[in-house]
Design a protein around this motif. Structure first.
Motif, PDB file in Angstrom:
ATOM      1  N   THR A 257      44.644  33.596  39.128  1.00  0.00           N
ATOM      2  CA  THR A 257      43.811  34.564  38.398  1.00  0.00           C
ATOM      3  C   THR A 257      43.427  34.048  37.010  1.00  0.00           C
ATOM      4  N   GLU A 258      43.241  32.737  36.922  1.00  0.00           N
ATOM      5  CA  GLU A 258      42.788  32.158  35.662  1.00  0.00           C
ATOM      6  C   GLU A 258      41.358  32.597  35.366  1.00  0.00           C
ATOM      7  N   PHE A 259      40.997  32.589  34.096  1.00  0.00           N
ATOM      8  CA  PHE A 259      39.654  32.954  33.637  1.00  0.00           C
ATOM      9  C   PHE A 259      39.259  34.366  34.089  1.00  0.00           C
ATOM     10  N   ASN A 260      40.223  35.274  34.065  1.00  0.00           N
ATOM     11  CA  ASN A 260      39.886  36.656  34.367  1.00  0.00           C
ATOM     12  C   ASN A 260      39.243  37.310  33.136  1.00  0.00           C
ATOM     13  N   LYS A 261      38.908  38.559  33.232  1.00  0.00           N
ATOM     14  CA  LYS A 261      38.161  39.231  32.166  1.00  0.00           C
ATOM     15  C   LYS A 261      38.964  39.417  30.887  1.00  0.00           C
ATOM     16  N   GLU A 262      40.269  39.251  30.966  1.00  0.00           N
ATOM     17  CA  GLU A 262      41.093  39.392  29.764  1.00  0.00           C
ATOM     18  C   GLU A 262      41.185  38.091  28.974  1.00  0.00           C
ATOM     19  N   SER A 263      40.881  36.984  29.624  1.00  0.00           N
ATOM     20  CA  SER A 263      41.048  35.675  29.004  1.00  0.00           C
ATOM     21  C   SER A 263      39.922  35.385  28.020  1.00  0.00           C
ATOM     22  N   ILE A 264      40.274  35.087  26.774  1.00  0.00           N
ATOM     23  CA  ILE A 264      39.291  34.712  25.762  1.00  0.00           C
ATOM     24  C   ILE A 264      39.199  33.198  25.638  1.00  0.00           C
ATOM     25  N   TRP A 265      40.347  32.524  25.646  1.00  0.00           N
ATOM     26  CA  TRP A 265      40.330  31.057  25.703  1.00  0.00           C
ATOM     27  C   TRP A 265      41.628  30.576  26.323  1.00  0.00           C
ATOM     28  N   GLU A 266      41.508  29.672  27.278  1.00  0.00           N
ATOM     29  CA  GLU A 266      42.677  29.061  27.890  1.00  0.00           C
ATOM     30  C   GLU A 266      42.454  27.569  28.045  1.00  0.00           C
ATOM     31  N   VAL A 267      43.550  26.822  28.031  1.00  0.00           N
ATOM     32  CA  VAL A 267      43.495  25.369  28.158  1.00  0.00           C
ATOM     33  C   VAL A 267      43.683  24.995  29.618  1.00  0.00           C
ATOM     34  N   ASN A 268      42.745  24.219  30.136  1.00  0.00           N
ATOM     35  CA  ASN A 268      42.742  23.825  31.550  1.00  0.00           C
ATOM     36  C   ASN A 268      43.850  22.843  31.898  1.00  0.00           C
ATOM     37  N   PHE A 269      44.404  23.003  33.076  1.00  0.00           N
ATOM     38  CA  PHE A 269      45.252  21.976  33.681  1.00  0.00           C
ATOM     39  C   PHE A 269      44.830  21.818  35.135  1.00  0.00           C
ATOM     40  N   LEU A 270      45.120  20.656  35.684  1.00  0.00           N
ATOM     41  CA  LEU A 270      44.758  20.386  37.064  1.00  0.00           C
ATOM     42  C   LEU A 270      45.519  21.306  38.014  1.00  0.00           C
ATOM     43  N   PRO A 271      45.020  21.532  39.205  1.00  0.00           N
ATOM     44  CA  PRO A 271      45.737  22.384  40.165  1.00  0.00           C
ATOM     45  C   PRO A 271      47.153  21.881  40.423  1.00  0.00           C
ATOM     46  N   SER A 272      48.065  22.808  40.605  1.00  0.00           N
ATOM     47  CA  SER A 272      49.452  22.450  40.880  1.00  0.00           C
ATOM     48  C   SER A 272      49.542  21.568  42.121  1.00  0.00           C
ATOM     49  N   GLY A 273      50.503  20.657  42.083  1.00  0.00           N
ATOM     50  CA  GLY A 273      50.693  19.742  43.204  1.00  0.00           C
ATOM     51  C   GLY A 273      50.323  18.325  42.866  1.00  0.00           C
ATOM     52  N   GLY A 274      49.954  18.091  41.611  1.00  0.00           N
ATOM     53  CA  GLY A 274      49.605  16.742  41.177  1.00  0.00           C
ATOM     54  C   GLY A 274      50.754  16.079  40.447  1.00  0.00           C
ATOM     55  N   THR A 275      50.429  15.353  39.386  1.00  0.00           N
ATOM     56  CA  THR A 275      51.449  14.655  38.615  1.00  0.00           C
ATOM     57  C   THR A 275      51.278  14.978  37.142  1.00  0.00           C
ATOM     58  N   PHE A 276      52.336  14.768  36.380  1.00  0.00           N
ATOM     59  CA  PHE A 276      52.313  15.047  34.952  1.00  0.00           C
ATOM     60  C   PHE A 276      52.121  13.753  34.181  1.00  0.00           C
ATOM     61  N   ASN A 277      51.162  13.746  33.254  1.00  0.00           N
ATOM     62  CA  ASN A 277      50.895  12.581  32.416  1.00  0.00           C
ATOM     63  C   ASN A 277      51.711  12.692  31.137  1.00  0.00           C
ATOM     64  N   TRP A 278      52.699  11.818  30.972  1.00  0.00           N
ATOM     65  CA  TRP A 278      53.598  11.903  29.834  1.00  0.00           C
ATOM     66  C   TRP A 278      53.020  11.275  28.568  1.00  0.00           C
ATOM     67  N   ASN A 279      51.832  10.683  28.650  1.00  0.00           N
ATOM     68  CA  ASN A 279      51.246  10.082  27.465  1.00  0.00           C
ATOM     69  C   ASN A 279      50.957  11.159  26.415  1.00  0.00           C
ATOM     70  N   GLY A 280      51.450  10.955  25.206  1.00  0.00           N
ATOM     71  CA  GLY A 280      51.350  11.969  24.179  1.00  0.00           C
ATOM     72  C   GLY A 280      49.948  12.357  23.793  1.00  0.00           C
ATOM     73  N   ASP A 281      48.998  11.422  23.902  1.00  0.00           N
ATOM     74  CA  ASP A 281      47.641  11.679  23.439  1.00  0.00           C
ATOM     75  C   ASP A 281      46.631  11.811  24.562  1.00  0.00           C
ATOM     76  N   ALA A 282      47.092  11.926  25.795  1.00  0.00           N
ATOM     77  CA  ALA A 282      46.230  12.084  26.968  1.00  0.00           C
ATOM     78  C   ALA A 282      45.399  10.844  27.231  1.00  0.00           C
ATOM     79  N   ASP A 283      45.787   9.690  26.699  1.00  0.00           N
ATOM     80  CA  ASP A 283      45.094   8.448  27.006  1.00  0.00           C
ATOM     81  C   ASP A 283      45.574   7.936  28.358  1.00  0.00           C
TER      82      ASP A 283
END
Length: 512
Positions: A257-283
């Motif tokens: 239920t992301e981006f529902n009518k109550e959400s003003i701003w949210e930070v995107n993440f990939l769909p669950s089931g992937g991998t986590f990038n441990w790089n501190g700066d997203a490089d």
């Protein structure tokens, strides 16, 4: 429906204050530069995506940002002896200039600011961009820069203020007065409001909107005690008709239920089931990352921090003499005996690593439910639940606080009851037996209560404590370790003290 993710593109410029001259002097002759980039609309869009990627990084929203804000509040406590030393230091107020959370969030915020400045400066000089595309990119960049500076100034006080991007350590700045930083944030957000759309199509959800700029500006004004201007911005959000409270409270914290009518701003993440990038700066991330929050916080994960006893005691319950037990309690936390994993598994003490809590005088294990995948997962995992940064319930509660401060207590009570009347919550309206609202102080107490239970675990409590402490509104100090003249602010990271001659030891915050 799961959202699309913005591809970060090829230009993830990475200068931050605190790096070395050696790093700055290493140039790749095959890499794009600011002189050869920013020639097309596609390039400017790619570069603004790189700013979002820095906010999404481990240094910020994917990990260290939520830890820092939570550990600086009274909403959490250690989940067990496994809590890492830097986090335990922050929780107990013994952090110093070398604390890794302090360094990570500072670095991450300035990474965002640098990348935003690159977009803003080059958009102004490029002749190959469509005017509307460039204007929106600059609006987004100014919003993201303002968000980063607000995180910095609220937690560190006056900080170096970079209005354009720097290319060498010679550009390292001294600490600007706190008032100057706030003035710069206000100017950025006013400009962003004029440049940003009210909504986006499905492919661009998660980008900054006009409403997000208005809500962030309201936060900024409130943090300075300017309730008149804050009310103006909040009224814009309310009058827009873009947002509303969703019926089900839990829909604000799960993936479907992301981006529902109550959400003003949210930070995107990939769909669950992937991998986590441990790089501190997203490089180095080809298309983004998940967040590690569900693994860090959930009862079947590492359970590094859990809800504090004081937060658990804040909820209205019939066991305390209240007319009704607040449904937001069970929608925010798991208790031993609850079902999870699509209601297929019963939560036991044994599966929950670490410490117990005290609720109604009884020892029991409590774990976070908000923003964790336990509702549909049976094993510990990273995940893709978007981090909701601002939602409409906060707008309504902020308006209640503004109205109360400006003398309209009746209006403040009306706004409080709007949040309580959500169908899945349906709490009795104020006044209640334990929360009379006949005076301004009583209404403020109800506001403080309502903000804590409604927004618990959403990285807002820290800012509330900072604001109310500064304005002298706290009846008691929420943090047991608090030392006046020290713990109001975080220390400037040691790397900044060492590498920025315009700050140095004399520029450190008091007490460190």
């Amino acid at each position: 429906m799961k959202r699309h993710y913005f591809l970060t593109g090829g230009l993830l410029l990475g200068l931050t204050i605190g790096c070395s001259d050696k790093d700055l002097n290493q140039l790749n002759p095959n890499a794009v530069t600011t002189d050869s980039y920013f020639k097309t609309d596609a390039q400017i869009r790619s570069s603004i995506n790189g700013v979002y990627a820095a906010i999404q990084s481990t240094n910020l929203v994917a990990r260290e940002w939520f830890f820092t804000n939570d550990l600086r509040s009274d909403d959490v406590t250690a989940g067990g002896g496994q809590l890492e030393t830097p986090r335990n230091q922050m929780l107990n107020g013994v952090h110093d200039t070398g604390n890794s959370l302090v360094s990570s969030v500072w670095t991450g915020a300035y990474r965002v600011i640098h990348r935003a400045n690159v977009v803003i400066d080059n958009s102004a000089t490029s002749t190959g961009l469509t005017a509307t595309v460039a204007a929106q990119a600059v609006g987004e960049a100014k919003f993201l820069r303002a968000w980063s500076y607000f995180e910095l100034v609220s937690m560190w006080g006056g900080v170096p203020l970079y209005k354009s991007y720097v290319t060498s350590l010679a550009g390292a700045g001294a600490r600007a007065p706190e008032a100057d930083v706030y003035a710069f944030i206000v100017a950025d957000l006013k400009a962003a409001q004029d440049a940003l759309p009210a909504t986006y199509d499905a492919a661009n959800q998660g980008r900054a909107t006009k409403g997000a700029a208005q809500m962030l500006l309201a936060r900024v004004y409130m943090q300075q005690g300017d309730y008149t201007n804050a009310k103006t911005e909040l009224q814009k959000v309310i009058s827009s008709g873009t947002y509303r409270l969703v019926d089900e409270y839990s829909d604000n914290f799960i993936e479907e239920t992301e981006f529902n009518k109550e959400s003003i701003w949210e930070v995107n993440f990939l769909p669950s089931g992937g991998t986590f990038n441990w790089n501190g700066d997203a490089d180095g991330a080809s298309a983004g990352e998940e967040t590690v929050r569900t693994q860090e916080y959930s009862g079947i994960g590492w359970r590094n921090i859990i809800p504090s006893n004081s937060l658990l005691a804040e909820f209205e319950k019939t066991s305390k003499g209240d007319a009704k037990t607040d449904p937001r309690y069970a929608k925010s936390v798991y208790t031993t005996g609850d079902k999870y994993n699509n209601d297929q598994t019963v939560l036991t003490d044994a599966v929950q690593n670490g410490f117990s809590s005290i609720v109604d005088g009884k020892e029991q294990k409590i774990s976070w439910r908000k923003f964790t995948l336990m509702y549909k997962a049976g094993v510990s995992t990273t995940g893709g639940i978007n981090q909701r940064i601002m939602r409409y319930a906060e707008t309504i509660l902020a308006m209640a606080e503004c109205e109360n401060e400006l003398g309209s207590t009746a209006s403040a009570i009306t706004y409080l009851n709007m949040v309580r009347s959500r169908p899945s919550v349906a709490m009795p309206s104020y006044p209640t037996a334990n929360y009379p609202v006949s005076t301004k102080d009583q209404v403020l107490a109800a506001i403080m209560h309502e903000r804590r239970v409604e927004l618990n675990g959403e990285e807002i409590r820290n800012k509330d404590i900072l604001r109310w402490r500064k304005q002298g509104k706290l009846k008691t100090e929420p943090l047991t370790y608090f030392q006046k003249g020290k713990h109001e602010l975080l220390p400037i990271p040691q790397q900044e003290i060492d590498n920025n001659p315009n700050i140095g030891i004399k520029g450190q915050n008091p007490g460190y």
